[in-house]
Design a protein around this motif. Sequence first.
Motif, PDB file in Angstrom:
ATOM      1  N   ASP A 115      29.640  43.163  45.436  1.00  0.00           N
ATOM      2  CA  ASP A 115      30.891  42.510  45.850  1.00  0.00           C
ATOM      3  C   ASP A 115      31.031  41.088  45.325  1.00  0.00           C
ATOM      4  O   ASP A 115      31.744  40.261  45.914  1.00  0.00           O
ATOM      5  CB  ASP A 115      31.016  42.510  47.387  1.00  0.00           C
ATOM      6  CG  ASP A 115      30.940  43.903  47.980  1.00  0.00           C
ATOM      7  OD1 ASP A 115      31.551  44.814  47.388  1.00  0.00           O
ATOM      8  OD2 ASP A 115      30.251  44.073  49.004  1.00  0.00           O
ATOM      9  N   ILE A 116      30.351  40.782  44.226  1.00  0.00           N
ATOM     10  CA  ILE A 116      30.465  39.451  43.633  1.00  0.00           C
ATOM     11  C   ILE A 116      30.837  39.591  42.160  1.00  0.00           C
ATOM     12  O   ILE A 116      30.210  40.350  41.423  1.00  0.00           O
ATOM     13  CB  ILE A 116      29.143  38.660  43.765  1.00  0.00           C
ATOM     14  CG1 ILE A 116      28.759  38.493  45.235  1.00  0.00           C
ATOM     15  CG2 ILE A 116      29.270  37.291  43.090  1.00  0.00           C
ATOM     16  CD1 ILE A 116      27.426  37.812  45.449  1.00  0.00           C
ATOM     17  N   GLY A 154      36.678  45.637  27.787  1.00  0.00           N
ATOM     18  CA  GLY A 154      36.560  45.922  29.207  1.00  0.00           C
ATOM     19  C   GLY A 154      36.581  47.423  29.415  1.00  0.00           C
ATOM     20  O   GLY A 154      36.908  48.193  28.498  1.00  0.00           O
ATOM     21  N   LEU A 155      36.238  47.877  30.609  1.00  0.00           N
ATOM     22  CA  LEU A 155      36.088  49.316  30.862  1.00  0.00           C
ATOM     23  C   LEU A 155      36.898  49.754  32.078  1.00  0.00           C
ATOM     24  O   LEU A 155      37.089  48.998  33.032  1.00  0.00           O
ATOM     25  CB  LEU A 155      34.616  49.664  31.099  1.00  0.00           C
ATOM     26  CG  LEU A 155      33.620  49.369  29.984  1.00  0.00           C
ATOM     27  CD1 LEU A 155      32.210  49.731  30.426  1.00  0.00           C
ATOM     28  CD2 LEU A 155      33.996  50.109  28.704  1.00  0.00           C
ATOM     29  N   ALA A 156      37.359  50.991  32.010  1.00  0.00           N
ATOM     30  CA  ALA A 156      37.940  51.697  33.158  1.00  0.00           C
ATOM     31  C   ALA A 156      37.441  53.134  33.049  1.00  0.00           C
ATOM     32  O   ALA A 156      38.170  54.041  32.660  1.00  0.00           O
ATOM     33  CB  ALA A 156      39.467  51.627  33.141  1.00  0.00           C
ATOM     34  N   THR A 184      27.782  43.225  34.471  1.00  0.00           N
ATOM     35  CA  THR A 184      29.061  43.660  35.021  1.00  0.00           C
ATOM     36  C   THR A 184      29.308  42.981  36.361  1.00  0.00           C
ATOM     37  O   THR A 184      28.377  42.489  37.005  1.00  0.00           O
ATOM     38  CB  THR A 184      29.093  45.183  35.239  1.00  0.00           C
ATOM     39  OG1 THR A 184      28.122  45.527  36.236  1.00  0.00           O
ATOM     40  CG2 THR A 184      28.771  45.936  33.956  1.00  0.00           C
ATOM     41  N   ASP A 185      30.551  42.976  36.777  1.00  0.00           N
ATOM     42  CA  ASP A 185      30.858  42.570  38.142  1.00  0.00           C
ATOM     43  C   ASP A 185      30.105  43.469  39.124  1.00  0.00           C
ATOM     44  O   ASP A 185      29.924  44.671  38.881  1.00  0.00           O
ATOM     45  CB  ASP A 185      32.364  42.683  38.404  1.00  0.00           C
ATOM     46  CG  ASP A 185      33.155  41.579  37.732  1.00  0.00           C
ATOM     47  OD1 ASP A 185      32.561  40.574  37.302  1.00  0.00           O
ATOM     48  OD2 ASP A 185      34.401  41.725  37.635  1.00  0.00           O
ATOM     49  N   ASN A 186      29.634  42.891  40.219  1.00  0.00           N
ATOM     50  CA  ASN A 186      28.910  43.621  41.270  1.00  0.00           C
ATOM     51  C   ASN A 186      27.603  44.219  40.764  1.00  0.00           C
ATOM     52  O   ASN A 186      27.044  45.118  41.399  1.00  0.00           O
ATOM     53  CB  ASN A 186      29.771  44.748  41.861  1.00  0.00           C
ATOM     54  CG  ASN A 186      31.196  44.318  42.143  1.00  0.00           C
ATOM     55  OD1 ASN A 186      31.413  43.282  42.776  1.00  0.00           O
ATOM     56  ND2 ASN A 186      32.168  45.087  41.677  1.00  0.00           N
ATOM     57  N   ARG A 240      35.088  49.848  36.612  1.00  0.00           N
ATOM     58  CA  ARG A 240      36.338  49.275  36.122  1.00  0.00           C
ATOM     59  C   ARG A 240      36.229  47.763  36.195  1.00  0.00           C
ATOM     60  O   ARG A 240      36.098  47.211  37.298  1.00  0.00           O
ATOM     61  CB  ARG A 240      37.532  49.759  36.958  1.00  0.00           C
ATOM     62  CG  ARG A 240      37.810  51.246  36.802  1.00  0.00           C
ATOM     63  CD  ARG A 240      38.880  51.744  37.759  1.00  0.00           C
ATOM     64  NE  ARG A 240      39.185  53.130  37.451  1.00  0.00           N
ATOM     65  CZ  ARG A 240      40.207  53.545  36.705  1.00  0.00           C
ATOM     66  NH1 ARG A 240      41.043  52.632  36.200  1.00  0.00           N
ATOM     67  NH2 ARG A 240      40.405  54.814  36.458  1.00  0.00           N
ATOM     68  N   GLY A 241      36.255  47.135  35.037  1.00  0.00           N
ATOM     69  CA  GLY A 241      36.160  45.690  35.061  1.00  0.00           C
ATOM     70  C   GLY A 241      35.708  45.126  33.729  1.00  0.00           C
ATOM     71  O   GLY A 241      35.515  45.842  32.742  1.00  0.00           O
ATOM     72  N   PRO A 242      35.495  43.822  33.687  1.00  0.00           N
ATOM     73  CA  PRO A 242      35.084  43.149  32.451  1.00  0.00           C
ATOM     74  C   PRO A 242      33.596  43.317  32.184  1.00  0.00           C
ATOM     75  O   PRO A 242      32.822  43.721  33.052  1.00  0.00           O
ATOM     76  CB  PRO A 242      35.431  41.689  32.723  1.00  0.00           C
ATOM     77  CG  PRO A 242      35.266  41.557  34.212  1.00  0.00           C
ATOM     78  CD  PRO A 242      35.702  42.871  34.796  1.00  0.00           C
ATOM     79  N   LEU A 243      33.203  42.978  30.958  1.00  0.00           N
ATOM     80  CA  LEU A 243      31.802  42.960  30.549  1.00  0.00           C
ATOM     81  C   LEU A 243      31.455  41.559  30.064  1.00  0.00           C
ATOM     82  O   LEU A 243      32.289  40.866  29.460  1.00  0.00           O
ATOM     83  CB  LEU A 243      31.547  43.964  29.425  1.00  0.00           C
ATOM     84  CG  LEU A 243      31.828  45.434  29.729  1.00  0.00           C
ATOM     85  CD1 LEU A 243      31.679  46.262  28.454  1.00  0.00           C
ATOM     86  CD2 LEU A 243      30.897  45.955  30.813  1.00  0.00           C
TER      87      LEU A 243
END
Length: 376
Positions: free
Chosen positions: A71-72, A107-109, A135-137, A149-152
Amino acid sequence: MNVTADQDLGGSATLSEQGILPERIIRAMFAAGEISSGTAPVDGQIQPASLDLRLGSSAFRVRASFLPGPDIRVADRLEQLKLHTIDLSEGAVLETGCVYIVPLQEGLALAADISATANPKSSTGRLDVFTRVITDNGLAFDTIPAGYRGPLYAEISPLTFPILVRSGSRLSQIRFRRGQSLIPDSDLEAIHASETLMSGGNERIGGGVQLSIDLEGTGPESLIGYRAKHHSGLIDVDKVGAQHPLDFWEPIYRRERAELILDPNAFYILVSQEAVHVPPTYAAEMVPFDPLVGEFRVHYAGFFDPGFGHAGGVGSRAVLEVRSHDVPFIVEHGQTIGRLVYEHMAERPERLYGEGIGSNYQGQALKLSKHFRSPA
């Protein structure tokens, strides 16, 4: 696979086979928005079983490496840890001993059943540039969970040579997989019997194809490796053949005994005894043999694409990037030093490693990265 070209436009969700996703499907993922970028892929960016990741326009020097945790977001941790921001649009130097975080252009989804792993590119590892993807989280480096889903982001830390990078430089690569694709040893034995996964050396399978080190060379006084020089010049990661190897490397020659004492915190380029082969319907990855068998780390750059060593059917030897740890350590000829694990491809790639896609290390023996001219 029963997938038509029209169906491919739907992205990876049309896949029916488990395994590593090939170039054709990676292109479909771009078209479907599962991989996003502000700019289209460039020539050579999509490899037979992986995608090169491009640096964005800014780098952040940070106080320390980190994982964001549940969650960060990485961006939030950067606000806490960054020391200053570096513009990469015209190129910038990343210094040794420093840690940098760079947002990547891609980025990925991902679909719910598609996961990914990242690794340094071969040329990055051979420069002793420690890099990994966040990655995020994220709970682990270089690991992208299914459905992410998010940035790298790339964490980059040059350990021996300062490097010049810019927006669009490619230091890392990512490999996508659907389901479980790892091949157990029992199946590897059968594949080796029919496809010859390795030849020469010890030819052992256990936790993958085991690789041993070649310290005999072609005989007494023959070249067996290179040791990196400290306090050397700057390397532009995007320039091929621009540097003389002796400005950056000390050649190592075999003496009476086929052994080598690794100096603490020194970096070496060595080579395997075994010639290895990755058949067209498989992919492979180098992993450390066992941290308990020696005071060293082997092979930062882990991906071996389908078709590696396939040309001529004789295999190619694996270049070993070796960094010793806190104490001097003797390695001997034939000592097991790494292992190559194999995975199924979801389908046979249209092009193989070395087939007109800028592959620099097909048919290699002992070889430095593409940034250096061939020794005279």
